[in-house]
Design a protein around this motif. Sequence first.
Motif, PDB file in Angstrom:
ATOM      1  N   PHE A   1      18.900  32.102  51.410  1.00  0.00           N
ATOM      2  CA  PHE A   1      19.435  32.231  50.058  1.00  0.00           C
ATOM      3  C   PHE A   1      18.728  31.286  49.089  1.00  0.00           C
ATOM      4  CE2 PHE A   1      22.530  30.738  46.827  1.00  0.00           C
ATOM      5  CZ  PHE A   1      22.765  31.943  46.180  1.00  0.00           C
ATOM      6  N   HIS A   2      18.347  31.837  47.922  1.00  0.00           N
ATOM      7  CA  HIS A   2      17.792  31.036  46.831  1.00  0.00           C
ATOM      8  C   HIS A   2      18.453  31.476  45.533  1.00  0.00           C
ATOM      9  CE1 HIS A   2      14.674  30.338  49.875  1.00  0.00           C
ATOM     10  NE2 HIS A   2      14.377  29.245  49.193  1.00  0.00           N
ATOM     11  N   PHE A   3      18.519  30.568  44.576  1.00  0.00           N
ATOM     12  CA  PHE A   3      19.151  30.902  43.308  1.00  0.00           C
ATOM     13  C   PHE A   3      18.540  30.072  42.187  1.00  0.00           C
ATOM     14  CE2 PHE A   3      21.417  27.268  44.910  1.00  0.00           C
ATOM     15  CZ  PHE A   3      21.858  26.557  43.802  1.00  0.00           C
ATOM     16  N   GLY A   4      18.960  30.406  40.955  1.00  0.00           N
ATOM     17  CA  GLY A   4      18.497  29.667  39.796  1.00  0.00           C
ATOM     18  C   GLY A   4      17.140  30.118  39.293  1.00  0.00           C
ATOM     19  N   LYS A   5      16.680  29.482  38.240  1.00  0.00           N
ATOM     20  CA  LYS A   5      15.420  29.837  37.607  1.00  0.00           C
ATOM     21  C   LYS A   5      14.267  29.729  38.590  1.00  0.00           C
ATOM     22  CE  LYS A   5      12.715  28.973  33.434  1.00  0.00           C
ATOM     23  NZ  LYS A   5      12.583  28.130  32.219  1.00  0.00           N
ATOM     24  N   ASP A   6      13.479  30.800  38.671  1.00  0.00           N
ATOM     25  CA  ASP A   6      12.330  30.885  39.588  1.00  0.00           C
ATOM     26  C   ASP A   6      12.735  30.704  41.053  1.00  0.00           C
ATOM     27  OD1 ASP A   6      10.549  31.205  37.418  1.00  0.00           O
ATOM     28  OD2 ASP A   6      10.461  29.025  37.136  1.00  0.00           O
ATOM     29  N   ARG A   7      14.004  30.952  41.358  1.00  0.00           N
ATOM     30  CA  ARG A   7      14.524  30.834  42.725  1.00  0.00           C
ATOM     31  C   ARG A   7      14.204  29.458  43.328  1.00  0.00           C
ATOM     32  NH1 ARG A   7      15.711  35.131  45.849  1.00  0.00           N
ATOM     33  NH2 ARG A   7      14.489  34.344  47.594  1.00  0.00           N
ATOM     34  N   LYS A   8      14.270  28.447  42.501  1.00  0.00           N
ATOM     35  CA  LYS A   8      13.845  27.111  42.925  1.00  0.00           C
ATOM     36  C   LYS A   8      14.892  26.383  43.768  1.00  0.00           C
ATOM     37  CE  LYS A   8      13.815  23.676  40.039  1.00  0.00           C
ATOM     38  NZ  LYS A   8      13.525  22.803  38.868  1.00  0.00           N
ATOM     39  N   TYR A   9      16.142  26.878  43.747  1.00  0.00           N
ATOM     40  CA  TYR A   9      17.207  26.200  44.482  1.00  0.00           C
ATOM     41  C   TYR A   9      17.523  26.933  45.783  1.00  0.00           C
ATOM     42  CZ  TYR A   9      17.951  24.107  39.874  1.00  0.00           C
ATOM     43  OH  TYR A   9      17.782  23.455  38.667  1.00  0.00           O
ATOM     44  N   SER A  10      17.795  26.160  46.833  1.00  0.00           N
ATOM     45  CA  SER A  10      18.146  26.740  48.132  1.00  0.00           C
ATOM     46  C   SER A  10      19.562  26.324  48.511  1.00  0.00           C
ATOM     47  CB  SER A  10      17.171  26.260  49.206  1.00  0.00           C
ATOM     48  OG  SER A  10      17.392  24.871  49.479  1.00  0.00           O
ATOM     49  N   PHE A  11      19.963  26.670  49.726  1.00  0.00           N
ATOM     50  CA  PHE A  11      21.307  26.282  50.169  1.00  0.00           C
ATOM     51  C   PHE A  11      21.451  24.767  50.250  1.00  0.00           C
ATOM     52  CE2 PHE A  11      18.983  26.858  54.212  1.00  0.00           C
ATOM     53  CZ  PHE A  11      19.257  25.664  54.848  1.00  0.00           C
ATOM     54  N   GLU A  12      20.349  24.057  50.445  1.00  0.00           N
ATOM     55  CA  GLU A  12      20.417  22.589  50.479  1.00  0.00           C
ATOM     56  C   GLU A  12      20.862  22.054  49.123  1.00  0.00           C
ATOM     57  OE1 GLU A  12      20.283  20.766  52.962  1.00  0.00           O
ATOM     58  OE2 GLU A  12      19.217  21.842  54.529  1.00  0.00           O
ATOM     59  N   ASP A  13      20.328  22.626  48.050  1.00  0.00           N
ATOM     60  CA  ASP A  13      20.751  22.222  46.705  1.00  0.00           C
ATOM     61  C   ASP A  13      22.201  22.612  46.463  1.00  0.00           C
ATOM     62  OD1 ASP A  13      18.056  21.342  45.552  1.00  0.00           O
ATOM     63  OD2 ASP A  13      17.602  23.378  46.234  1.00  0.00           O
ATOM     64  N   LEU A  14      22.597  23.754  47.018  1.00  0.00           N
ATOM     65  CA  LEU A  14      23.978  24.226  46.864  1.00  0.00           C
ATOM     66  C   LEU A  14      24.942  23.209  47.459  1.00  0.00           C
ATOM     67  CD1 LEU A  14      25.324  26.765  45.688  1.00  0.00           C
ATOM     68  CD2 LEU A  14      25.313  27.739  47.990  1.00  0.00           C
ATOM     69  N   LYS A  15      24.567  22.653  48.593  1.00  0.00           N
ATOM     70  CA  LYS A  15      25.414  21.649  49.240  1.00  0.00           C
ATOM     71  C   LYS A  15      25.555  20.393  48.392  1.00  0.00           C
ATOM     72  CE  LYS A  15      24.539  23.015  54.046  1.00  0.00           C
ATOM     73  NZ  LYS A  15      23.947  22.613  55.342  1.00  0.00           N
ATOM     74  N   THR A  16      24.513  20.062  47.649  1.00  0.00           N
ATOM     75  CA  THR A  16      24.541  18.878  46.788  1.00  0.00           C
ATOM     76  C   THR A  16      25.335  19.127  45.515  1.00  0.00           C
ATOM     77  OG1 THR A  16      22.368  18.184  47.609  1.00  0.00           O
ATOM     78  CG2 THR A  16      23.107  17.234  45.517  1.00  0.00           C
ATOM     79  N   LEU A  17      25.154  20.317  44.946  1.00  0.00           N
ATOM     80  CA  LEU A  17      25.747  20.636  43.650  1.00  0.00           C
ATOM     81  C   LEU A  17      27.225  21.014  43.728  1.00  0.00           C
ATOM     82  CD1 LEU A  17      22.761  22.779  42.334  1.00  0.00           C
ATOM     83  CD2 LEU A  17      23.478  20.576  41.391  1.00  0.00           C
ATOM     84  N   PHE A  18      27.629  21.615  44.860  1.00  0.00           N
ATOM     85  CA  PHE A  18      29.004  22.108  45.002  1.00  0.00           C
ATOM     86  C   PHE A  18      29.824  21.110  45.802  1.00  0.00           C
ATOM     87  CE2 PHE A  18      32.055  24.974  47.342  1.00  0.00           C
ATOM     88  CZ  PHE A  18      32.888  25.199  46.245  1.00  0.00           C
ATOM     89  N   SER A  19      31.002  20.772  45.299  1.00  0.00           N
ATOM     90  CA  SER A  19      31.826  19.748  45.942  1.00  0.00           C
ATOM     91  C   SER A  19      32.610  20.262  47.135  1.00  0.00           C
ATOM     92  CB  SER A  19      32.808  19.159  44.916  1.00  0.00           C
ATOM     93  OG  SER A  19      33.630  20.180  44.369  1.00  0.00           O
ATOM     94  N   GLY A  20      32.726  21.604  47.251  1.00  0.00           N
ATOM     95  CA  GLY A  20      33.462  22.176  48.372  1.00  0.00           C
ATOM     96  C   GLY A  20      32.563  22.434  49.572  1.00  0.00           C
ATOM     97  N   GLU A  21      33.031  23.287  50.467  1.00  0.00           N
ATOM     98  CA  GLU A  21      32.288  23.611  51.686  1.00  0.00           C
ATOM     99  C   GLU A  21      31.214  24.658  51.409  1.00  0.00           C
ATOM    100  OE1 GLU A  21      32.984  25.638  56.129  1.00  0.00           O
ATOM    101  OE2 GLU A  21      34.683  25.364  54.742  1.00  0.00           O
TER     102      GLU A  21
END
Length: 279
Positions: A98-118
């Motif tokens: 999974f990738h997201f954001g502009k130019d698909r620059k974010y991965s699930f690792e970033d998701l773990k950092t940005l999101f406070s839940g599980e």
Amino acid sequence: MSIATTMKNSTAIAIGGFDGMHIGHQHLFAELGEHGTIVVIETGYANITPKEERENFSHYPILYLELDEIRHLDGDAFISLLKSEFPKLKKIVVGYDFHFGKDRKYSFEDLKTLFSGEVKVVEEVTLEGDSIHSHKIRAKVKIGDIKGANDFLGHNYTIMGALVAGQGIGKKELVATINIEATGFLTPKEGVYVTLTRIDDEEHYHPSVSFVGHRVTTDGSFAIESHILDGEVICNKKARISFVSFIRDNKKFDSIAELKKAIKSDINIASQKLKLLQL
């Protein structure tokens, strides 16, 4: 319950493109629990289960987000969007790629950092050592490997379309068929298939044999047509064709009589295969 109410109460979401709703996707949905919602990132390229067709393959409600409307977002803005749509959100489920954001620059690792839940990351799902992906299913459908495609999907590859007029000789000289135009769906390889066909809003499927391709023996036009095996039915608006297996390639015959003989053989093969499935 409306999608708005469901979203308000959802505590878990699964995010992805989910074209096919295949067995890999089902592993993500299995992590949602009771109050889950599927979030589809709609790219416009989905042709296995385009648009709302996905809703036939999960009991979870689905929220559609257009990629063009969110692709510019950075990581924080994307998470803010999800929180605004799902105020009780506690868990996000994504696939390993999974990738997201502009130019698909974010991965699930970033998701773990940005999101406070599980954040639950589902690893690659394989079948007999082969990883399951939508692009592989498309490739199988294109070459007529319906069994392989169905194995990956976990259900029969199915197309749906509006009723259109046939060439006019089927019922008189060959067999009666239901003809559809399946806009937006990936068309299988030209040929004849064992199928199941659902008429209009009926809840059950009829045993059938279907042809996809150019009518090379007659007028050369392209057709998707289905012959119902358990008796003639009346179709008023639409039909859904579920592909079970491939019978033979499209072929030009020297005469209508030869074509009729081949169709009779196709019907016999389809009947026998469908009877075996019912055992």
